[in-house]
Design an enzyme around this catalytic site. Sequence first.
Site, mmCIF file in Angstrom:
data_model
loop_
_atom_site.group_PDB
_atom_site.id
_atom_site.type_symbol
_atom_site.label_atom_id
_atom_site.label_comp_id
_atom_site.label_asym_id
_atom_site.label_seq_id
_atom_site.Cartn_x
_atom_site.Cartn_y
_atom_site.Cartn_z
ATOM 1 N N ASP A 150 -3.746 -14.502 -31.112
ATOM 2 C CA ASP A 150 -5.009 -14.952 -31.707
ATOM 3 C C ASP A 150 -4.879 -15.183 -33.212
ATOM 4 O O ASP A 150 -5.516 -16.087 -33.754
ATOM 5 C CB ASP A 150 -6.129 -13.959 -31.394
ATOM 6 N N CYS A 151 -4.077 -14.376 -33.880
ATOM 7 C CA CYS A 151 -3.831 -14.609 -35.306
ATOM 8 C C CYS A 151 -3.141 -15.950 -35.520
ATOM 9 O O CYS A 151 -3.512 -16.716 -36.410
ATOM 10 C CB CYS A 151 -2.982 -13.481 -35.899
ATOM 11 N N ARG A 210 -1.822 -10.300 -27.280
ATOM 12 C CA ARG A 210 -3.124 -10.942 -27.444
ATOM 13 C C ARG A 210 -3.515 -11.082 -28.899
ATOM 14 O O ARG A 210 -3.942 -12.147 -29.358
ATOM 15 C CB ARG A 210 -4.202 -10.109 -26.733
ATOM 16 N N LYS A 211 -3.369 -10.004 -29.643
ATOM 17 C CA LYS A 211 -3.834 -10.001 -31.020
ATOM 18 C C LYS A 211 -2.998 -10.926 -31.904
ATOM 19 O O LYS A 211 -3.534 -11.694 -32.692
ATOM 20 C CB LYS A 211 -3.848 -8.571 -31.553
ATOM 21 N N VAL A 212 -1.686 -10.813 -31.785
ATOM 22 C CA VAL A 212 -0.817 -11.673 -32.591
ATOM 23 C C VAL A 212 -1.033 -13.136 -32.210
ATOM 24 O O VAL A 212 -1.113 -14.010 -33.082
ATOM 25 C CB VAL A 212 0.665 -11.270 -32.429
#
Length: 281
Positions: free
Chosen positions: A212-213, A208-210
């Site tokens: 979104d980046c 999720r985080k990567v």
Amino acid sequence: MTGHSVILLEGNALPFNLDRTLSCGQVFRWEKRGRWWCGIIGRDVVRVCQENNTLIFSGTTEEEISGYFDLELDLEEILAGFPDDLILRTAIDFAYGLRIVRQPAWECTASYIVATFANIPGIRFRIKLLCERFGYEIESGEYTFPSPHTLAESPLCDIRSCRVGYRDRYLCGTAQMFSSDPGFRDRVAALPYKEARNELLRLPGVGRKVADCILLFAFHHFQAVPVDVWIDRIMKSHYLNEGEKYSYDQIADTARTIFGSHAGYAQEYLFAARDALSKKK
DNA sequence: CTCCAGGCAGCCA
DNA sequence: TGGCTGCATGGA
């Protein structure tokens, strides 16, 4: 030395702060030498420095500089559109003129796979090793970012020699996806946020985080809100109930609710000002 | 030496 | 869907 060119910053190009933009942790390859920032955009070795409302650069065109730093974007309108709350205002004052640069999709993806579970100096170290080992040396000591094809064809042990640890197979696997499917990048670019995110989540090492980046930094989906430990900390302590448990989506949705459709930009300002905003002991 | 960091995949309920 | 765990490594 070839000549330098000048861009007069005016209109939408203001505000712009080169130092804040390149030192906030969104990109990992730029280096400041004296008053010059040195970096590589594509295959161009670029040097940039800012004197008030003048940008002086060499190694590329005004179009590439303007595109890379997104100088056509009306940043002032975005910042003015944020709610008038003390925390975000503090972050904006701190990093005023920070712009989210237009990162190449593959470089951004590979970089943030390397960035997981690591701190920024360590990320820079590993990416530098990868470029020196697998990139193409344009000038003495200046390397391109490794191509997907090169990493896809490299043995895991060679990739790991760049100190990326267990991320070696993620890098290689995602490189194979980019390398074997040249249309991937353009297809994702044409999709709306949610659908693009689902495509990226298929890549090994991309959660999720990567995702979104990548969506924020490469595709400029400004509703993407990467939640790392710093943003998690800042959102809980200033906008939620500190000590309670929240999911990734709850944190990101809260940011979107409070900051609106450009919440990703707000996130980046909060991240840039994380030292002042996160009261860690 | 210890703790931490732009998290993820794999597992289990 | 949600919670837990192991993980390579350099920096502070």
